[in-house]
Design a protein around this motif. Structure first.
Motif, short mmCIF file in Angstrom:
data_model
loop_
_atom_site.label_atom_id
_atom_site.label_comp_id
_atom_site.label_asym_id
_atom_site.label_seq_id
_atom_site.Cartn_x
_atom_site.Cartn_y
_atom_site.Cartn_z
N MET A 52 62.27 59.37 4.79
CA MET A 52 61.60 59.91 3.61
C MET A 52 60.87 58.84 2.80
O MET A 52 60.10 59.14 1.90
CB MET A 52 62.61 60.58 2.67
CG MET A 52 63.04 61.98 3.06
SD MET A 52 61.70 63.06 3.55
CE MET A 52 60.83 63.36 2.01
N LEU A 54 62.49 56.72 0.90
CA LEU A 54 63.28 56.43 -0.30
C LEU A 54 63.92 55.05 -0.21
O LEU A 54 64.24 54.44 -1.23
CB LEU A 54 64.34 57.51 -0.52
CG LEU A 54 63.74 58.88 -0.87
CD1 LEU A 54 64.78 59.99 -0.78
CD2 LEU A 54 63.09 58.86 -2.25
N PRO A 73 53.80 56.58 0.73
CA PRO A 73 54.83 56.84 -0.27
C PRO A 73 55.58 58.14 0.04
O PRO A 73 55.08 58.99 0.79
CB PRO A 73 54.04 56.98 -1.58
CG PRO A 73 52.67 57.38 -1.16
CD PRO A 73 52.45 56.74 0.18
N THR A 74 56.76 58.27 -0.54
CA THR A 74 57.62 59.43 -0.29
C THR A 74 56.88 60.75 -0.47
O THR A 74 57.00 61.66 0.36
CB THR A 74 58.82 59.38 -1.26
OG1 THR A 74 59.56 58.19 -0.97
CG2 THR A 74 59.72 60.59 -1.08
N SER A 75 56.10 60.86 -1.55
CA SER A 75 55.46 62.15 -1.83
C SER A 75 54.49 62.55 -0.72
O SER A 75 54.40 63.71 -0.36
CB SER A 75 54.74 62.09 -3.18
OG SER A 75 53.85 60.99 -3.22
N ASP A 76 53.77 61.56 -0.16
CA ASP A 76 52.84 61.88 0.92
C ASP A 76 53.59 62.32 2.18
O ASP A 76 53.15 63.21 2.90
CB ASP A 76 51.97 60.66 1.26
CG ASP A 76 50.93 60.41 0.20
OD1 ASP A 76 51.00 61.08 -0.85
OD2 ASP A 76 50.05 59.54 0.40
N ALA A 78 56.41 63.87 2.22
CA ALA A 78 56.85 65.25 1.97
C ALA A 78 55.69 66.22 2.20
O ALA A 78 55.86 67.27 2.81
CB ALA A 78 57.38 65.37 0.55
N ARG A 79 54.51 65.84 1.72
CA ARG A 79 53.35 66.73 1.85
C ARG A 79 52.90 66.92 3.29
O ARG A 79 52.24 67.90 3.61
CB ARG A 79 52.16 66.17 1.05
CG ARG A 79 52.40 66.14 -0.43
CD ARG A 79 51.80 67.35 -1.10
NE ARG A 79 52.13 67.37 -2.51
CZ ARG A 79 51.63 68.22 -3.37
NH1 ARG A 79 50.75 69.13 -2.98
NH2 ARG A 79 51.98 68.19 -4.63
N TYR A 84 63.52 68.00 2.90
CA TYR A 84 64.64 67.07 2.85
C TYR A 84 65.78 67.64 2.01
O TYR A 84 65.57 68.07 0.87
CB TYR A 84 64.15 65.75 2.26
CG TYR A 84 65.22 64.69 2.04
CD1 TYR A 84 66.13 64.36 3.05
CD2 TYR A 84 65.30 64.01 0.83
CE1 TYR A 84 67.09 63.37 2.84
CE2 TYR A 84 66.25 63.01 0.63
CZ TYR A 84 67.15 62.70 1.63
OH TYR A 84 68.09 61.74 1.42
N ALA A 106 55.56 72.83 -3.20
CA ALA A 106 54.58 71.94 -3.81
C ALA A 106 53.15 72.29 -3.39
O ALA A 106 52.20 72.00 -4.10
CB ALA A 106 54.88 70.49 -3.44
#
Ligand code: ATP
Ligand code: MG
Lengths: 240, 343
Positions: A52, A54, A73-76, A78-79, A84, A106
């Protein structure tokens, strides 16, 4: 494109000054459940957190369906479609169940059909839709954590010990939902200490020791070989 | 394995004491107001002091609201926050002075426009300043509290010196726009007009913040981020961007607080923000780190306590707020409405 949705190659992760993952290789096949197993403290959670983003991988490469995640980065990540479920569930306790779910979608709004499916698996979430998530029981919080991961269609699910500390009835609710997810063709990397659940759900397995994967193979092969379990994990899984 | 059993979910009903516990901070304000009434005896003095305390509280809330969110979201201790208060005051007062006739004319609309323009300029400048401050000073020291303290205090000193360079080394005295001078009399109590304006403005800001935090997606992300920033990112949100936005908004609100405080005191100095920070930190701590509502209630308690005590026992005025903080922390060591998990 390979048949693997996720690959980790030579991944090293440090936490503070400690070397936790060292030269870890792992492949997660597309479609099906890969069990990530191993004794306590071998680095299963760290592996999921590294995927992830993190924790930062110090060395090595992580690819999701051909896309190199390592520098993202984590957000990318996830996208790109990773759902998770962390070991501590990561519930926003001051927010309502509904607000937790809204945040989980999201990419847009919550899809009505998907919500029906989720409510079918976890009726409690419908009952407590407008309650503060902090007031849910431990099992209900775990359902919410998994429901959040299912809120949108994902390429890959990372689920860390979804049955930890739950009563048997709720364990089977959880297992039922995961089996349902699997039936829809999802790719899942699952950390699970409950042997019955692992055996029932797992297609393939990867066993970790001391920060690396030391064995990979069919889950059935591992499940039926007590000696192998003893050798890899220091004890037979039946006793877990 | 069997199908999911139809287990009947249980949600512990909130007990009466739980509910009371949640509402308690809100109840404290009327309780304090009533106690003030009993102690002061005279209705007119009590009313004057209450309005004055609420006005002071609202202005402190403006200064504290951004700080508490910044702390809650990113665990940043920003001692430089006071700089935005001072800069806001100087920019706002400069704009008012430049408008001369609009502020001296005995016209409510003209005066109001002048004040609003001053506020606009102050929040714009402090918002931009906050953006730069975050990039240059705060960003390199994430996760290092000692460095944060040193570096943000350094930033504060630099900005105060810049104020001296631009506006000169002396304090600046000012008079409020014509319509906001003096008081109206109500029930025999003199209520300063400007204080009423401050109360109205503070309420508007608080209600707006609450609406944004409760009713919008961005507010949802902020509230979730205060609780568990990692999980917000793992759901696909760029917490950094959200944080920068909150930092800018918090700096602008501090600037707004600065203009109001300057007009209230009718004098501004480069160090005024720094001086206010003691009260601001008290408010953030007793409110509970990360909680805008806690900061609001905390600020009103601080404002009221200070005004009542200054009247009843002037010698105790200086320590009244430290005393308030001690009492509240004995009651709730995490502050009244903590959002951030104890680390
Ligand atoms: N935040 C941290 N700081 C320092 N060490 C950590 C931290 N988190 C994990 N570790 C260490 O990293 C190692 C691997 O931990 P990890 O949580 O990945 O194990 P795990 O396989 O998930 O164990 P479990 O089965 O108990 O959940 C452990 O030795 C642990 O002590
Ligand atoms: Mg773990």
């Amino acid at each position: 494109m390979s048949d693997d949705i996720l690959t980790l190659k030579g991944v090293y992760t440090d936490i503070a000054q400690y070397h936790i993952l060292a030269d870890l290789d792992l492949n997660v096949p597309r479609g099906g459940v890969t069990m990530l197993l191993g004794r306590n403290g071998v680095g299963k959670t760290t592996t999921l957190r590294t995927i992830m983003g993190l924790w930062a991988a110090k060395k090595g490469q992580i690819t999701l369906d051909g896309t190199d995640l390592t520098a993202l980065p984590t957000s990318d990540r996830a996208r790109l479609g990773i759902g998770y479920v962390p070991e501590d569930m990561g519930i926003f306790t001051d927010l309502t169940v509904a607000e937790n779910m809204i945040l989980a979608a999201a990419g847009g709004g919550l899809d009505a059909k998907r919500m029906e499916w989720i409510f079918g698996a976890f009726p409690a979430l419908r009952t407590f839709w407008t309650s503060e998530a902090g007031n849910l029981s431990g099992g209900q919080k775990q359902m919410l954590a998994i429901a959040r991961a299912m809120a949108e269609e994902r390429q890959l699910y990372l689920i860390d010990e979804p049955t930890k500390g739950l009563a048997p009835a709720i364990v089977s609710t959880m297992a039922g939902a995961l089996r349902d997810l699997k039936k829809q063709g999802a790719s899942i990397l699952l950390v699970e200490q409950n042997f019955a659940v692992a055996k029932a759900l797992g297609d393939t397995a990867a066993v970790m020791d001391d920060g690396r994967v030391i064995w990979t193979g069919e889950m059935a092969e591992l499940a039926n070989d007590a000696d192998l379990q003893e050798r890899l994990m220091g004890l037979s899984m039946e006793t877990l | 394995m069997s199908d999911a059993p139809d287990h009947s979910p249980t949600l512990a009903a909130l007990s009466i004491s739980d509910r009371l516990g949640q509402a308690m901070p809100y109840i404290l304000i009327p309780v304090l107001v009533v106690l003030g009434f009993l102690a002061i005896g005279s209705t007119s003095s009590w009313l004057t002091l209450t309005v004055s305390g609420l006005a002071m509280g609202m202005m402190i809330f403006l200064m504290a609201s951004g700080l508490t969110l910044v702390f809650g979201l990113m665990d940043i201790i920003n001692f430089g926050h006071g700089a935005f208060i001072s800069v806001g005051a100087f920019v706002g007062v400069s704009v008012l002075m430049a408008m001369g006739g609009w502020t001296t004319a005995p016209s409510l609309p003209l005066n109001l426009i002048a004040v609003l323009l001053a506020i606009l300029a102050a929040t714009l400048v402090t918002g931009i300043l906050g953006w730069g401050f975050e990039r240059v000073i705060v960003r390199p020291v994430y996760g290092q509290h000692l460095h944060q303290i040193l570096v943000t205090v350094g930033g504060l000193i630099v900005i105060e010196q810049m104020i001296h360079v631009i506006w000169g080394p002396h304090e600046i005295f000012l008079t409020r726009p014509e319509t906001f001078q003096g008081a109206i009399t109500y029930w025999g109590a003199a209520l300063e007009k400007f204080r009423l304006l401050a109360v109205v403005l503070g309420l508007i800001v608080f209600v707006t913040m609450r609406l944004v935090l409760r009713r919008t997606k961005i507010g949802l992300i902020v509230r979730a981020g205060v609780q568990n920033g990692e999980m917000v990112q793992a759901l696909g949100y760029r917490l950094r961007l959200v944080f920068v936005g909150v930092f800018i908004a918090g700096s602008a609100l501090a600037g707004l607080g600065g203009v109001m405080w300057g007009l209230y005191q009718e004098v501004i100095t480069a160090g005024m923000g720094e001086e206010m920070m003691i009260l601001v930190f008290i408010v953030v701590i007793i409110g509970g780190l990360g909680s805008v509502e806690g900061a609001f209630i905390g600020a009103l308690l601080v404002g009221l306590t200070q005004n009542y005590i200054a009247f009843l026992e002037p010698k105790l005025a200086l320590i009244s707020n430290i005393g308030l903080m001690a009492v509240i922390l004995m009651w709730r060591p995490q502050g009244m409405m903590p959002v951030v998990k104890a680390k």
